[in-house]
Design a protein around this motif. Structure first.
Motif, mmCIF file in Angstrom:
data_model
loop_
_atom_site.group_PDB
_atom_site.id
_atom_site.type_symbol
_atom_site.label_atom_id
_atom_site.label_comp_id
_atom_site.label_asym_id
_atom_site.label_seq_id
_atom_site.Cartn_x
_atom_site.Cartn_y
_atom_site.Cartn_z
ATOM 1 N N ILE A 59 6.489 -2.639 9.269
ATOM 2 C CA ILE A 59 6.254 -3.457 8.074
ATOM 3 C C ILE A 59 5.642 -2.615 6.963
ATOM 4 C CG2 ILE A 59 4.861 -5.365 7.163
ATOM 5 C CD1 ILE A 59 5.272 -6.745 9.901
ATOM 6 N N LEU A 60 4.622 -1.807 7.318
ATOM 7 C CA LEU A 60 3.993 -0.960 6.301
ATOM 8 C C LEU A 60 4.963 0.100 5.780
ATOM 9 C CD1 LEU A 60 0.328 -0.439 7.526
ATOM 10 C CD2 LEU A 60 1.169 -1.879 5.688
ATOM 11 N N ALA A 61 5.831 0.622 6.635
ATOM 12 C CA ALA A 61 6.816 1.609 6.177
ATOM 13 C C ALA A 61 7.796 0.977 5.199
ATOM 14 C CB ALA A 61 7.558 2.196 7.375
ATOM 15 N N THR A 62 8.173 -0.274 5.451
ATOM 16 C CA THR A 62 9.070 -0.976 4.529
ATOM 17 C C THR A 62 8.390 -1.211 3.183
ATOM 18 O OG1 THR A 62 10.110 -2.068 6.416
ATOM 19 C CG2 THR A 62 10.480 -3.049 4.248
ATOM 20 N N ILE A 63 7.122 -1.618 3.220
ATOM 21 C CA ILE A 63 6.381 -1.827 1.968
ATOM 22 C C ILE A 63 6.232 -0.507 1.218
ATOM 23 C CG2 ILE A 63 4.151 -2.517 1.009
ATOM 24 C CD1 ILE A 63 3.926 -4.526 3.327
ATOM 25 N N PHE A 64 5.956 0.581 1.944
ATOM 26 C CA PHE A 64 5.830 1.901 1.323
ATOM 27 C C PHE A 64 7.144 2.302 0.650
ATOM 28 C CE2 PHE A 64 5.936 6.550 1.440
ATOM 29 C CZ PHE A 64 4.725 6.848 0.849
ATOM 30 N N PHE A 65 8.253 2.036 1.319
ATOM 31 C CA PHE A 65 9.572 2.351 0.755
ATOM 32 C C PHE A 65 9.823 1.538 -0.517
ATOM 33 C CE2 PHE A 65 14.202 1.597 0.636
ATOM 34 C CZ PHE A 65 14.630 2.905 0.497
ATOM 35 N N LEU A 66 9.490 0.257 -0.478
ATOM 36 C CA LEU A 66 9.719 -0.601 -1.648
ATOM 37 C C LEU A 66 8.821 -0.214 -2.825
ATOM 38 C CD1 LEU A 66 10.177 -4.067 0.098
ATOM 39 C CD2 LEU A 66 11.935 -2.613 -0.945
ATOM 40 N N THR A 67 7.559 0.125 -2.546
ATOM 41 C CA THR A 67 6.682 0.554 -3.643
ATOM 42 C C THR A 67 7.141 1.891 -4.217
ATOM 43 O OG1 THR A 67 5.103 1.504 -2.073
ATOM 44 C CG2 THR A 67 4.659 -0.727 -2.861
ATOM 45 N N SER A 68 7.695 2.756 -3.366
ATOM 46 C CA SER A 68 8.237 4.030 -3.871
ATOM 47 C C SER A 68 9.401 3.773 -4.814
ATOM 48 C CB SER A 68 8.701 4.909 -2.717
ATOM 49 O OG SER A 68 7.621 5.275 -1.902
ATOM 50 N N LEU A 69 10.282 2.854 -4.429
ATOM 51 C CA LEU A 69 11.394 2.506 -5.308
ATOM 52 C C LEU A 69 10.898 1.870 -6.610
ATOM 53 C CD1 LEU A 69 14.042 1.077 -2.817
ATOM 54 C CD2 LEU A 69 14.112 3.237 -4.056
ATOM 55 N N GLY A 70 9.875 1.027 -6.514
ATOM 56 C CA GLY A 70 9.312 0.406 -7.711
ATOM 57 C C GLY A 70 8.713 1.424 -8.664
#
Length: 128
Positions: A59-70
């Motif tokens: 879950i945290l890796a997915t959030i990290f990926f999404l914030t990187s894209l943002g």
């Protein structure tokens, strides 16, 4: 404002992700259970913390990926806004502000002959 929130969230998720990865046990750590360490008395039960920590890490890796894209989106949006506004590129200004040192033909080049002195020339005698 929203970019600052994303950066703070990104940093918190990164720290949490590193902590979760460090807390997880490797595959070789389960061999101690066969010698009577008793996994049934752990906090996460007899199944262990593997599934809970693995799920939380995903879950945290997915959030990290999404914030990187943002953050990448906001960086590209900000760069295109600067270009559309007609503002000068800051990197171009730095390159233009630091000119190279001028090369002058008027500076004389000093060439000296550095030959070592022979053993008998200008060498003081040793006191006796």
């Amino acid at each position: 404002m929203i970019e600052t929130v994303i950066v703070v969230l990104h940093l918190l998720v990164a720290i949490g992700l590193v902590g979760l990865v460090l807390m997880q046990q490797g595959k070789g750590a389960e061999t101690g259970a066969s010698f009577g360490s008793g996994a049934s008395g752990t906090v996460f039960g007899s199944q262990g913390s593997g599934t809970f920590l693995s799920r939380l890490t995903a879950i945290l890796a997915t959030i990290f990926f999404l914030t990187s894209l943002g953050l990448a989106y906001y960086a590209s949006h900000k760069a295109s806004a600067v270009q559309e506004a007609g503002l000068p590129d800051p990197m171009l200004q730095i390159e233009q502000a630091a000119p190279e040192a001028p090369v002058s033909e008027d500076v004389p080049v000093i060439e000296e002959d550095f030959t070592p002195a022979s053993a008998g020339e200008d060498v003081p005698a040793a006191p006796e």
